[in-house]
Every structure is written in structure tokens, then in C-alpha cells.
Scaffold this active site. Structure first.
Site, PDB file in Angstrom:
ATOM      1  N   HIS A 143       0.834  -1.189   0.000  1.00 12.89           N
ATOM      2  CA  HIS A 143       0.000   0.000   0.000  1.00 12.89           C
ATOM      3  C   HIS A 143       0.875   1.247   0.000  1.00 12.89           C
ATOM      4  CE1 HIS A 143       0.643  -0.658   4.394  1.00 12.89           C
ATOM      5  NE2 HIS A 143       0.741   0.658   4.408  1.00 12.89           N
ATOM      6  N   ALA A 144       0.217   2.379  -0.174  1.00 13.88           N
ATOM      7  CA  ALA A 144       0.836   3.697  -0.052  1.00 13.88           C
ATOM      8  C   ALA A 144      -0.105   4.526   0.817  1.00 13.88           C
ATOM      9  CB  ALA A 144       1.014   4.343  -1.424  1.00 13.88           C
TER      10      ALA A 144
END
Length: 142
Positions: free
Chosen positions: A58-59
Site C-alpha cells: 500500500h501507499a
């Protein structure tokens, strides 16, 4: 933009102070903004993660993090929207990796690894970008 501003926008290794000696043990410290380029609002840790599992994926829109292997070894891979990939090996508790917002990141754990994360925000589900294709398209627009 000066060199310090450029550095904050890129993932980079952080060396924490290591105080002590082999006969008595060691301590590493992160106080205020002396090490972290942000105020720490949340601390969490992961453990007992099987070696075959890759976590992260994820970011964040806003959250900055410092990832530390307080025990064992963790391979942290970061990717910018432009495709630049960096790989960081965390194998001692006096070393961490700064992960800025807008950077996709994954972690691969080795036997008995314990990860601690210092985060700039409290948990908010809407801060996470969990779909890789969405990550690539969001940041290309900016």
C-alpha cells in the site's frame, strides 16, 4: 528545492544512535524531530509473520513512517509512481527506513522478525491506497 527537502520526499535509511557496549547491552533512541522528520502520532508493531508472507502492499496519502526491524531481518521495497524502486535491508534495531507519503511499500519478513513502525498520523482507513493500479493512476494525475 534544497537538498534537505529532496531527501524528505525520498525513502532513505536512518541510523539511530546506538548507546552501550556488548557487556551491558545497547539502547537506541528516537527523540522529538532529531531523527524522525515528523512528530510521531502512532506506534505499532508486527510479529509472528510467516516468511512466505509479504505485508504492506500500500501507499499513504498523508502518513509518513519509519520502519524498524527491532528483531530479525526485514526487506523493505519502495516504489515511486515513476517506477523508481529501492530495496532496504533492515537487520539491526539501530537502523530504520523513512517512507514518505505517495510511495508504495512492501515488507518481506525473515524468521522471527519483529517490525516497529513510527507513524506521523493516527490510523485512518481512508489514508491508505491499497490498490496498486489506483496508486499509479492517482499520482500520475498530480
Amino acid at each position: 528545492m534544497n537538498k534537505a527537502e529532496e531527501k524528505i520526499k525520498q525513502p532513505y535509511l536512518i541510523e539511530f544512535p546506538v548507546i552501550g557496549e556488548p557487556s551491558t547491552g545497547f539502547i537506541s533512541v528516537a527523540e522529538g524531530k532529531r531523527i524522525a522528520p515528523f512528530e510521531v502520532k502512532r506506534v505499532f508493531w508486527t510479529y509472528d509473520t510467516p516468511e512466505s508472507i509479504v505485508r504492506g502492499r500500500h501507499a499513504h496519502y498523508e502518513t509518513e513512517q519509519i520502519i524498524i526491524a527491532v528483531m530479525g531481518r526485514i526487506l523493505v521495497t519502495t516504489e515511486h509512481v515513476d517506477g523508481k524502486v529501492d530495496v532496504f535491508v533492515l537487520d539491526r534495531p539501530g537502523k530504520g527506513v523513512y517512507v514518505p507519503p505517495n510511495v508504495w511499500h512492501t515488507m518481506q519478513y525473515y524468521l522471527s522478525a519483529v517490525q516497529m513502525v513510527l507513524a506521523s498520523t493516527e490510523y485512518q482507513a481512508e489514508d491508505y491506497i491499497r490498490d496498486y493500479t489506483q496508486f499509479k493512476s492517482i499520482w500520475k494525475k498530480r
